[in-house]
Structure formats: C-alpha cells, structure tokens
Design a protein around this motif. Structure first.
Motif, mmCIF file in Angstrom:
data_model
loop_
_atom_site.group_PDB
_atom_site.id
_atom_site.type_symbol
_atom_site.label_atom_id
_atom_site.label_comp_id
_atom_site.label_asym_id
_atom_site.label_seq_id
_atom_site.Cartn_x
_atom_site.Cartn_y
_atom_site.Cartn_z
ATOM 1 N N THR A 126 4.368 5.257 7.425
ATOM 2 C CA THR A 126 3.306 5.599 6.574
ATOM 3 C C THR A 126 3.887 5.407 5.577
ATOM 4 O OG1 THR A 126 2.737 7.702 8.464
ATOM 5 C CG2 THR A 126 2.983 4.810 9.018
ATOM 6 N N VAL A 127 2.313 6.163 5.059
ATOM 7 C CA VAL A 127 2.048 6.444 3.427
ATOM 8 C C VAL A 127 1.850 7.845 3.148
ATOM 9 C CG1 VAL A 127 2.132 4.306 2.463
ATOM 10 C CG2 VAL A 127 -0.173 5.152 3.582
ATOM 11 N N ILE A 128 1.893 8.244 2.143
ATOM 12 C CA ILE A 128 1.106 9.936 2.499
ATOM 13 C C ILE A 128 0.642 9.702 1.535
ATOM 14 C CG2 ILE A 128 1.898 11.860 1.390
ATOM 15 C CD1 ILE A 128 4.697 11.517 2.437
ATOM 16 N N LEU A 164 0.871 6.293 -1.422
ATOM 17 C CA LEU A 164 -0.092 5.278 -1.855
ATOM 18 C C LEU A 164 -0.756 6.156 -2.955
ATOM 19 C CD1 LEU A 164 -1.364 2.301 -1.649
ATOM 20 C CD2 LEU A 164 -2.849 3.933 -0.014
ATOM 21 N N ASN A 165 -0.959 5.385 -3.748
ATOM 22 C CA ASN A 165 -1.875 6.210 -5.271
ATOM 23 C C ASN A 165 -3.245 6.003 -4.709
ATOM 24 O OD1 ASN A 165 -2.663 6.710 -7.494
ATOM 25 N ND2 ASN A 165 -1.202 6.237 -9.014
ATOM 26 N N ASP A 166 -3.928 6.606 -4.223
ATOM 27 C CA ASP A 166 -5.320 6.005 -3.992
ATOM 28 C C ASP A 166 -6.195 7.134 -4.916
ATOM 29 O OD1 ASP A 166 -4.891 8.885 -2.455
ATOM 30 O OD2 ASP A 166 -6.733 8.348 -0.874
ATOM 31 N N GLU A 196 9.029 6.190 -4.088
ATOM 32 C CA GLU A 196 8.162 5.312 -4.238
ATOM 33 C C GLU A 196 6.936 5.449 -4.641
ATOM 34 O OE1 GLU A 196 6.987 1.029 -2.416
ATOM 35 O OE2 GLU A 196 8.179 2.797 -1.178
ATOM 36 N N VAL A 197 6.640 5.305 -5.617
ATOM 37 C CA VAL A 197 4.410 5.259 -5.908
ATOM 38 C C VAL A 197 3.985 3.763 -5.838
ATOM 39 C CG1 VAL A 197 3.065 6.709 -6.662
ATOM 40 C CG2 VAL A 197 5.186 7.486 -6.487
ATOM 41 N N ARG A 198 3.227 3.515 -4.847
ATOM 42 C CA ARG A 198 2.671 2.303 -4.619
ATOM 43 C C ARG A 198 1.195 2.404 -5.133
ATOM 44 N NH1 ARG A 198 3.772 0.546 2.219
ATOM 45 N NH2 ARG A 198 6.140 0.474 0.801
#
Length: 200
Positions: A126-128, A164-166, A196-198
């Motif tokens: 899962t994403v951080i 995950l860039n939120d 990997e930055v989404r």
C-alpha cells in the motif's frame, strides 16, 4: 481512513504511566500529552506495515535487538489510555523496558506495535501518505535536528513502498503545515532512497 480522537491534559500523578512514540507522536503538534521529552528505545526498529484493513501503509515498531530508535515519551494522566488507544487502534499496546529517558523514578512505559500476524496482509504494498511522513519528519527535526531525521530514515524499513503525494489535500487528519525547508528535507531523502512518488 484514520480514526481521530480528542486528547486532553490534566495534573500529573506521580504514578502516571508514559508512552514511547516513534512516529507521528514525536511531533508535539499532534497531541497535548504533558511531560514530553526525547527518549531512546533499545531493541526496536520501525517498519511500514501493509495490511488489508487500510489502503495506506502503517508505521510500526518491531523488536530488533541490534537497533535503537529515538522518539518521545510523554505521560498519560491517570493511566487513562482510552483516547490514545483509539488513536492507535490498529496497534497493540505493550510494556517496554529498555527506554532511556532520564526520568526518576522511572515510570512504566508502553509502546504501540503491530505484530505481523495481527492483521491480514495486503495483497500488494500500500502507499505511504506523504502528509503523514511530513508530520513524522517535522517531529524528528524539532526534537533531534537533521541528524535525527537521518537516523529516522536509517532505522526504518519498507521504503520500497510507493509514496502518495497528498500535500495539496492531506488525507492524514493530523497533517501539519511545513516550511519549504522541511518539505525539501523530506523530498531529499525520498529522492536518495529512489522512492516512487505518485501524485494524489
């Protein structure tokens, strides 16, 4: 995605227990627990845990005899753990003994941990959440400086998970406003790790 709760502070009792925080609890902006001070826990290491319960990775601490991690200890007034247990509802609260904190007499100290078998594993990593990582790094920077941030990344496993860039619309309920120098420091480490930055 996250369970929020209301914390409070009252007068401390000599027998108040303490918790050892090693993630977002290091950031004093995220709680109001008193008598907080930097501390070190021998025999623990952080890891990003991926469970089927949540679409985001959860930072936990696991036993690791050869590793020491830094964090923050703070008193839990009247041993009323309800609010903190609600905040850390995915975790087990266990006593830990190898904590260097300088308090006398030494209080009882608990740490929150997620054993590998506690929750079903996620089918894939899962994403951080970057908004969460920002809060953690800001706390370490405040308490231990840039060297402490470096040690945080070095004593944490699981950086192969996507980020995950939120930041534009934070998902983490206790997200904080960071200065450009602080977000730049986080970005520096993620780049060095090849993460990997989404975009959220």
């Amino acid at each position: 995605m996250y369970l929020t709760c209301i914390n409070w502070s009252v007068n401390l009792h000599p027998q108040d227990p303490f918790f050892f925080g090693y993630g977002s609890l290091v950031n004093r902006r995220t709680h109001v627990y008193g008598q907080a001070r930097p501390a070190r826990a021998q025999g623990w290491r952080r890891i990003w845990r991926h469970t089927a319960l949540r679409p985001v990775a959860i930072l936990t601490a696991i036993p690791a005899p050869e590793t020491e991690i830094e964090g923050l200890v703070a008193a839990v007034p009247g041993a009323d753990w309800a609010a903190l247990d609600a905040r850390e509802c995915d975790y087990d609260r266990v006593l830990t003994f190898d904590i260097a904190h300088g308090l006398t007499p030494p209080p009882e100290v608990a740490i929150y941990t997620i054993p590998e078998t506690k929750h079903p594993r996620a089918a894939e990593p899962t994403v951080i959440l970057l908004s969460y990582l920002d809060v953690v790094v800001q706390g370490y920077l405040d308490e231990f400086g840039e060297a402490g941030v470096d040690r945080f990344f070095a004593t944490t496993d699981g950086w192969d998970a996507p980020i995950l860039n939120d930041r534009a619309a934070p998902t983490y309920p206790r997200a904080q406003l960071l200065a450009p120098t602080e977000t730049g420091l986080v970005d520096h480490y993620l780049k060095a790790l090849g993460s990997e930055v989404r975009q959220g």
